[in-house]
Write a protein that holds these residues in place. Sequence first.
Motif, mmCIF file in Angstrom:
data_model
loop_
_atom_site.group_PDB
_atom_site.id
_atom_site.type_symbol
_atom_site.label_atom_id
_atom_site.label_comp_id
_atom_site.label_asym_id
_atom_site.label_seq_id
_atom_site.Cartn_x
_atom_site.Cartn_y
_atom_site.Cartn_z
ATOM 1 N N ASP A 229 49.529 -16.552 71.441
ATOM 2 C CA ASP A 229 48.611 -17.067 72.461
ATOM 3 C C ASP A 229 48.807 -16.234 73.735
ATOM 4 O OD1 ASP A 229 47.359 -18.502 74.473
ATOM 5 O OD2 ASP A 229 48.556 -20.325 74.211
ATOM 6 N N SER B 161 46.642 -16.641 76.441
ATOM 7 C CA SER B 161 45.817 -17.262 77.469
ATOM 8 C C SER B 161 46.562 -17.272 78.798
ATOM 9 C CB SER B 161 45.444 -18.697 77.060
ATOM 10 O OG SER B 161 46.601 -19.476 76.886
ATOM 11 N N ASP C 36 43.066 -15.453 73.207
ATOM 12 C CA ASP C 36 43.008 -16.426 74.290
ATOM 13 C C ASP C 36 41.788 -17.300 73.956
ATOM 14 O OD1 ASP C 36 40.936 -14.585 75.103
ATOM 15 O OD2 ASP C 36 42.398 -13.555 76.349
ATOM 16 N N ALA D 5 40.834 -16.121 81.051
ATOM 17 C CA ALA D 5 41.348 -16.513 79.735
ATOM 18 C C ALA D 5 42.013 -17.875 79.852
ATOM 19 C CB ALA D 5 42.337 -15.462 79.227
ATOM 20 N N SER E 215 41.773 -20.631 77.978
ATOM 21 C CA SER E 215 42.018 -21.446 76.795
ATOM 22 C C SER E 215 42.546 -20.561 75.682
ATOM 23 C CB SER E 215 40.727 -22.149 76.350
ATOM 24 O OG SER E 215 39.891 -21.263 75.631
ATOM 25 N N ALA E 216 43.012 -21.227 74.622
ATOM 26 C CA ALA E 216 43.521 -20.506 73.461
ATOM 27 C C ALA E 216 42.721 -20.861 72.216
ATOM 28 C CB ALA E 216 44.996 -20.835 73.256
ATOM 29 N N GLU F 191 46.652 -21.321 84.815
ATOM 30 C CA GLU F 191 45.338 -21.118 84.218
ATOM 31 C C GLU F 191 44.333 -20.547 85.215
ATOM 32 O OE1 GLU F 191 44.347 -21.147 81.330
ATOM 33 O OE2 GLU F 191 45.609 -22.411 80.087
#
Length: 313
Positions: free
Chosen positions: A110, A112, A148, A184, A186-187, A255
Amino acid sequence: MRGAGFGATPGRAPPPADAAEGAPGLDAAVVADMAALAYRLRWRVGGLRPGVHGAAGEGGEGAFRRLVSLIDRPDPRRIDVRALARDPFEAVRVRAFAPRRAVTVGVLVDVSASMGFDGANMAVATFCAAIAAAAEAAGDSFTLAAADAQVRADLAFPPVRRRGVAQQVFGAVIACGRAAGVQARSARGLAAAVERLPRRRGMVFLVSDFLMPPADIALVLDALVAHDVVPVVVRDSRAEGDVPAFGLMDARDAETGARRLVVLRPSLRARWRREAEQRLAGLEALFAARGLPAFHLLDRFDGEALVHFLGGR
């Protein structure tokens, strides 16, 4: 942050200019130590490529398994003369061996924005390099896929068996982390990235902070059902409440990149710790329901902890 509001991480000064110019490399001695990692498979490997893992069936090479009748295995080259001499009925038996085969070891990572908190990129890059070095030492293929919100084609290694792949993986993951942007957030591309992995059963390390809805985690695990999966939970102790009881903290949302000044107090620290414990308990329950013990990558890469974990699988 995805899924939890307590995960803001304290801001830190940016790295020195010379450290940000290019991806650092791994010392040769460190790579040699990584190659000493040993991973055990919980299943019999298929395929024909020779390796170090126990495979299904019996063959003429590998570790000795048993004696079988020449009628059942008509291979005169494997006749056990000593067994023939000891048998009063003079039954001819041949030696059967447990074959050893190679497997493909993969990392699905991941990348993200929440995985970009201080220190995480270095820990994840070192972990990926360690798995690549261990696969090279075992004669296995190594592959890596990343995502991501979408599959990251710029961070992908098809199955390879070549020297020096650990250094390349380390540099690529470091560079990807430095280039990550707040877009990016979210994953959700992880499930789609599974298609980049080989279809034949292999060992896959799923590396993420798992700060996503349980339904999204289940979707990724369902997509990996054909593989032997090892969840790797990337954690930051500060985001889990390892902070002073009083003071000021310059916090950054991993985030969105937004920064704010947080007034630390005992009640806030207790809430962060409580929420972290609840989230980790939920993750452990989700993994345990699928028979998947997880490795926790807390703050930094710990080679001894990884050796102990892999040895106990």
